[in-house]
Design an enzyme around this catalytic site. Sequence first.
Site, PDB file in Angstrom:
ATOM      1  N   ARG A  79       0.840  -1.189   0.000  1.00 60.05           N
ATOM      2  CA  ARG A  79       0.000   0.000   0.000  1.00 60.05           C
ATOM      3  C   ARG A  79       0.883   1.250   0.000  1.00 60.05           C
ATOM      4  O   ARG A  79       1.958   1.273   0.575  1.00 60.05           O
ATOM      5  CB  ARG A  79      -0.909   0.025   1.234  1.00 60.05           C
ATOM      6  CG  ARG A  79      -2.059  -0.969   1.170  1.00 60.05           C
ATOM      7  CD  ARG A  79      -2.969  -0.877   2.382  1.00 60.05           C
ATOM      8  NE  ARG A  79      -2.318  -1.333   3.586  1.00 60.05           N
ATOM      9  CZ  ARG A  79      -1.756  -0.551   4.497  1.00 60.05           C
ATOM     10  NH1 ARG A  79      -1.796   0.768   4.374  1.00 60.05           N
ATOM     11  NH2 ARG A  79      -1.165  -1.058   5.554  1.00 60.05           N
ATOM     12  N   TYR A 222      -1.614  -3.538  -6.965  1.00 54.39           N
ATOM     13  CA  TYR A 222      -1.347  -4.404  -5.816  1.00 54.39           C
ATOM     14  C   TYR A 222      -2.325  -4.235  -4.658  1.00 54.39           C
ATOM     15  O   TYR A 222      -2.626  -3.116  -4.229  1.00 54.39           O
ATOM     16  CB  TYR A 222       0.072  -4.156  -5.293  1.00 54.39           C
ATOM     17  CG  TYR A 222       0.575  -5.296  -4.431  1.00 54.39           C
ATOM     18  CD1 TYR A 222       0.924  -6.503  -5.022  1.00 54.39           C
ATOM     19  CD2 TYR A 222       0.658  -5.190  -3.055  1.00 54.39           C
ATOM     20  CE1 TYR A 222       1.360  -7.572  -4.251  1.00 54.39           C
ATOM     21  CE2 TYR A 222       1.104  -6.247  -2.276  1.00 54.39           C
ATOM     22  CZ  TYR A 222       1.453  -7.431  -2.882  1.00 54.39           C
ATOM     23  OH  TYR A 222       1.893  -8.494  -2.125  1.00 54.39           O
ATOM     24  N   LYS A 231      -9.547  -2.243   1.771  1.00 54.45           N
ATOM     25  CA  LYS A 231      -9.265  -1.085   2.630  1.00 54.45           C
ATOM     26  C   LYS A 231     -10.091   0.137   2.234  1.00 54.45           C
ATOM     27  O   LYS A 231     -10.567   0.881   3.098  1.00 54.45           O
ATOM     28  CB  LYS A 231      -7.778  -0.731   2.564  1.00 54.45           C
ATOM     29  CG  LYS A 231      -6.851  -1.895   2.863  1.00 54.45           C
ATOM     30  CD  LYS A 231      -7.063  -2.469   4.223  1.00 54.45           C
ATOM     31  CE  LYS A 231      -6.021  -3.529   4.539  1.00 54.45           C
ATOM     32  NZ  LYS A 231      -6.224  -4.084   5.881  1.00 54.45           N
ATOM     33  N   HIS A 251     -10.252  -2.393  11.685  1.00 53.28           N
ATOM     34  CA  HIS A 251      -9.192  -3.248  11.125  1.00 53.28           C
ATOM     35  C   HIS A 251      -8.978  -4.427  12.077  1.00 53.28           C
ATOM     36  O   HIS A 251      -7.948  -4.503  12.749  1.00 53.28           O
ATOM     37  CB  HIS A 251      -7.924  -2.393  10.985  1.00 53.28           C
ATOM     38  CG  HIS A 251      -6.825  -3.008  10.195  1.00 53.28           C
ATOM     39  ND1 HIS A 251      -5.506  -2.628  10.339  1.00 53.28           N
ATOM     40  CD2 HIS A 251      -6.830  -3.954   9.237  1.00 53.28           C
ATOM     41  CE1 HIS A 251      -4.751  -3.315   9.501  1.00 53.28           C
ATOM     42  NE2 HIS A 251      -5.530  -4.136   8.820  1.00 53.28           N
ATOM     43  N   SER A 273      -1.119  -3.731  10.115  1.00 55.07           N
ATOM     44  CA  SER A 273      -0.793  -4.655   9.033  1.00 55.07           C
ATOM     45  C   SER A 273       0.513  -5.378   9.342  1.00 55.07           C
ATOM     46  O   SER A 273       1.482  -4.766   9.789  1.00 55.07           O
ATOM     47  CB  SER A 273      -0.656  -3.889   7.726  1.00 55.07           C
ATOM     48  OG  SER A 273      -1.827  -3.126   7.514  1.00 55.07           O
ATOM     49  N   CYS A 275       1.062  -7.584  11.701  1.00 56.86           N
ATOM     50  CA  CYS A 275       1.331  -7.724  13.138  1.00 56.86           C
ATOM     51  C   CYS A 275       0.535  -8.848  13.786  1.00 56.86           C
ATOM     52  O   CYS A 275       0.363  -8.858  15.011  1.00 56.86           O
ATOM     53  CB  CYS A 275       1.070  -6.405  13.851  1.00 56.86           C
ATOM     54  SG  CYS A 275       2.246  -5.127  13.376  1.00 56.86           S
ATOM     55  N   ASP A 298      -9.179  -9.688   8.885  1.00 54.33           N
ATOM     56  CA  ASP A 298      -8.657  -8.341   8.598  1.00 54.33           C
ATOM     57  C   ASP A 298      -9.631  -7.214   8.936  1.00 54.33           C
ATOM     58  O   ASP A 298      -9.197  -6.161   9.383  1.00 54.33           O
ATOM     59  CB  ASP A 298      -8.257  -8.245   7.122  1.00 54.33           C
ATOM     60  CG  ASP A 298      -7.339  -7.065   6.827  1.00 54.33           C
ATOM     61  OD1 ASP A 298      -6.398  -6.828   7.608  1.00 54.33           O
ATOM     62  OD2 ASP A 298      -7.572  -6.364   5.823  1.00 54.33           O
ATOM     63  N   ARG A 390       2.070 -12.186  -0.577  1.00 57.78           N
ATOM     64  CA  ARG A 390       0.753 -12.553  -0.052  1.00 57.78           C
ATOM     65  C   ARG A 390       0.178 -13.798  -0.720  1.00 57.78           C
ATOM     66  O   ARG A 390       0.426 -14.050  -1.895  1.00 57.78           O
ATOM     67  CB  ARG A 390      -0.229 -11.396  -0.310  1.00 57.78           C
ATOM     68  CG  ARG A 390       0.156 -10.076   0.365  1.00 57.78           C
ATOM     69  CD  ARG A 390      -0.391  -9.985   1.754  1.00 57.78           C
ATOM     70  NE  ARG A 390       0.117  -8.813   2.488  1.00 57.78           N
ATOM     71  CZ  ARG A 390      -0.440  -8.379   3.609  1.00 57.78           C
ATOM     72  NH1 ARG A 390      -1.503  -8.975   4.116  1.00 57.78           N
ATOM     73  NH2 ARG A 390       0.072  -7.349   4.250  1.00 57.78           N
TER      74      ARG A 390
HETATM   75  P1  GDP Z   1      -1.567  -9.486   9.745  1.00 53.30           P
HETATM   76  O1  GDP Z   1      -1.011  -8.775   8.572  1.00 53.30           O
HETATM   77  O2  GDP Z   1      -1.923  -8.568  10.873  1.00 53.30           O
HETATM   78  O3  GDP Z   1      -2.688 -10.383   9.369  1.00 53.30           O
HETATM   79  O4  GDP Z   1      -0.392 -10.382  10.342  1.00 53.30           O
HETATM   80  P2  GDP Z   1      -0.024 -11.923  10.084  1.00 53.30           P
HETATM   81  O5  GDP Z   1      -0.843 -12.808  10.948  1.00 53.30           O
HETATM   82  O6  GDP Z   1      -0.042 -12.208   8.637  1.00 53.30           O
HETATM   83  O7  GDP Z   1       1.464 -11.939  10.626  1.00 53.30           O
HETATM   84  C1  GDP Z   1       2.443 -11.051  10.141  1.00 53.30           C
HETATM   85  C2  GDP Z   1       3.800 -11.535  10.525  1.00 53.30           C
HETATM   86  O8  GDP Z   1       3.900 -11.632  11.944  1.00 53.30           O
HETATM   87  C3  GDP Z   1       4.104 -12.925   9.980  1.00 53.30           C
HETATM   88  O9  GDP Z   1       5.440 -12.963   9.568  1.00 53.30           O
HETATM   89  C4  GDP Z   1       3.874 -13.824  11.166  1.00 53.30           C
HETATM   90  O10 GDP Z   1       4.667 -14.985  11.102  1.00 53.30           O
HETATM   91  C5  GDP Z   1       4.255 -12.948  12.352  1.00 53.30           C
HETATM   92  N1  GDP Z   1       3.477 -13.292  13.562  1.00 53.30           N
HETATM   93  C6  GDP Z   1       2.130 -13.487  13.646  1.00 53.30           C
HETATM   94  N2  GDP Z   1       1.761 -13.840  14.896  1.00 53.30           N
HETATM   95  C7  GDP Z   1       2.895 -13.865  15.641  1.00 53.30           C
HETATM   96  C8  GDP Z   1       3.174 -14.151  17.018  1.00 53.30           C
HETATM   97  O11 GDP Z   1       2.309 -14.484  17.818  1.00 53.30           O
HETATM   98  N3  GDP Z   1       4.491 -14.058  17.407  1.00 53.30           N
HETATM   99  C9  GDP Z   1       5.480 -13.700  16.531  1.00 53.30           C
HETATM  100  N4  GDP Z   1       6.713 -13.620  17.002  1.00 53.30           N
HETATM  101  N5  GDP Z   1       5.260 -13.440  15.235  1.00 53.30           N
HETATM  102  C10 GDP Z   1       3.986 -13.513  14.782  1.00 53.30           C
HETATM  103  P1  PGA Z   2      -2.933  -7.199   6.726  1.00 52.75           P
HETATM  104  O1  PGA Z   2      -3.757  -6.704   5.432  1.00 52.75           O
HETATM  105  O2  PGA Z   2      -3.515  -6.333   7.790  1.00 52.75           O
HETATM  106  O3  PGA Z   2      -3.316  -8.625   6.775  1.00 52.75           O
HETATM  107  O4  PGA Z   2      -1.475  -6.973   6.563  1.00 52.75           O
HETATM  108  C1  PGA Z   2      -3.290  -5.926   4.439  1.00 52.75           C
HETATM  109  C2  PGA Z   2      -2.935  -4.538   4.875  1.00 52.75           C
HETATM  110  O5  PGA Z   2      -3.416  -4.075   5.945  1.00 52.75           O
HETATM  111  O6  PGA Z   2      -2.188  -3.892   4.140  1.00 52.75           O
HETATM  112 MN    MN Z   3      -5.053  -5.216   6.994  1.00 47.39          MN
HETATM  113 MN    MN Z   4      -3.590 -10.537   7.512  1.00 44.55          MN
END
Ligand code: GDP
Ligand code: PGA
Ligand code: MN
Ligand code: MN
Length: 607
Positions: A79, A222, A231, A251, A273, A275, A298, A390
């Site tokens: 983004r 993208y 979003k 979110h 994002s 996290c 999400d 992704r």
């Molecule tokens: P989203 O973008 O908020 O959905 O985050 P994701 O679930 O896709 O996770 C983003 C990154 O954080 C990935 O590389 C995961 O492996 C890592 N991650 C997710 N949960 C945890 C956790 O509980 N502990 C740690 N250390 N890393 C995590």
């Molecule tokens: P994420 O979604 O929160 O799973 O990373 C895409 C974004 O927020 O850019």
């Molecule tokens: Mn998101």
């Molecule tokens: Mn995600």
Amino acid sequence: MTAVAIPGVDNAPTTHQQLLSWVREVAELTTPDEVVWVDGSDEEWTRLTDRLVETGTLTRLAKKPNSFWAASDPDDVARVEERTFICSVDAADAGPTNNWVDPAEMKATMTELYRGCMRGRTMYVIPFCMGPLSAEKPMLGVEITDSAYVVTSMKIMTRMGTGVLEKFFDAEGNERDFVPALHSVGAPLEPGEQDVPWPCSDTKYISHFPETREIWSYGSGYGGNALLGKKCYSLRIASTIGRDEGWLAEHMLILKLISPEQKVYYVAAAFPSACGKTNLAMLEPTIPGWKVETLGDDIAWMRFGEDGRLYAVNPEAGFFGVAPGTDYHTNPNAMRTIERGNSLFTNVALTDDGDIWWEGMGEPPAHLTSWKKRDWTPDSDEPSSHPNSRYCTPMAQCPILAPEWDDPKGVPISAIFFGGRRATTIPLITESRDWQHGTFMGATLSSETTAAAKGKVGVVRRDPMAMLPFIGYHVGDYFQHWIDTGKRADATKLPKIFYVNWFRRGEDKRFLWPGFGENSRVLKWAVERIEGTAAAQETPIGYVPTADDLDLAELDAAREDIEAALEVDVEEWRAEVPMIEEWFDTIGEKLPTLLREELEVLKQRLG
Ligand code: GDP
Ligand code: PGA
Ligand code: MN
Ligand code: MN
């Protein structure tokens, strides 16, 4: 009458006049070779993916059914927050956290960019619905795009196609409103010009017109820049609709936690994002007898039900998940979802036998094609996959999908988690004293920046409710809306608010908390607090468990690490206060007084 006949423009499978005239207007402006009304069928998916394979955008995977690999332009990978605009009539309504341009000026600029921008391309018209189609008031949209990749992604991420068009009229036969969302990659083709696998433009605009509920996107193909239901609609436009109508667009993931006694709790969690939302949403608990089912990873739309509780609906139909770090150890349910096929993978690595690979998926193969389409070996200096690469996969394939995921009523939320990525200061979990204090926690949420947005990675910034790039109006008004939401309900019926941090590090930079499936222990403590059965320490920042208050049975982690993850370090918090003050100062006079008061309370408690 059309000045120039554009094939397909009149093949409309609808008589919705507002839609027909908008489509014609856009076709005349952008002058595509043809217009295609997207029906959402599997035949259409096959036709489009075949075509994308021919043009080199997609590579069919031999090892996963009906699945494809894509590599984007190396400059179109995330983004673009600095190119994202909230074009409210009054600049003050966009607030200090958004880029603002006058709507008339933005439309004039972008109209010139759009003029002839689909030359040599097909213009697709995608009717879509965010949230269940059976909703009393379905949340409709139409994306016009010149990218077939966007069409295939939207098929995964949204309810779309002919079935949705039927909803464009209400029971009385009146035309319903929809959000028009115009997208172009901004790369017209001259006659005979060969297309590139990933067309896009150096000039990018992701613009939102909150008063007229319109989205105009240009130049990127993208993710959140181009899949406009996500979003742009479900957060930026929907947050303004929610402000006007008295609900929340957030979110947040939505999960269902089932205790060994079969008691059900629904939890919503907002993390910035990259996290941990997708991982938490599909968590496999490590504690015996507990179960998690997934409703969303999400976005959550939350409205009060007739019983006074807050109900959440996920507007999406697919997962657009961060690939690196995902494997059978960390997120087995995401792996099982993608194994079932029907998925798109963008900016991951391609194996020689036609499968995908990314960092975190065990031992690397001896040779890969990297996301940059270069030869890659384990000795290469660069990662094989982009950190924001992704997978895009249908939710319906998730083996732990909650059966009620498509219920328009939504699910009643018991707990809200806010969380970020902080190496220091923020304990593993803190329970707020009440809704107002929880709103303060959300309003002061901070996180290190990630690869999900273009820009420097690892810089701590305030990310209120993990919505910094997604609030469609003034952040001060948004905070007030949260406070007002809490006042509209009986306090006993409101979700309890918690603040979590999976990412605190020890002196050796290791994560102190093992995370992933072990996060079930934190979820368990939270619902035990709701039930009044778990203990906690009262600290200056809220209620925090000791290591003894958490269920740590069979946990493979050092006790000192858990204690360090739970520590409330008063010195670190005193250092945090000026950063919160600075953040509040940028909000100006629209900052709710109640949040200023919460900050004063925090300062007093810190001594
Ligand atoms: P989203 O973008 O908020 O959905 O985050 P994701 O679930 O896709 O996770 C983003 C990154 O954080 C990935 O590389 C995961 O492996 C890592 N991650 C997710 N949960 C945890 C956790 O509980 N502990 C740690 N250390 N890393 C995590
Ligand atoms: P994420 O979604 O929160 O799973 O990373 C895409 C974004 O927020 O850019
Ligand atoms: Mn998101
Ligand atoms: Mn995600």
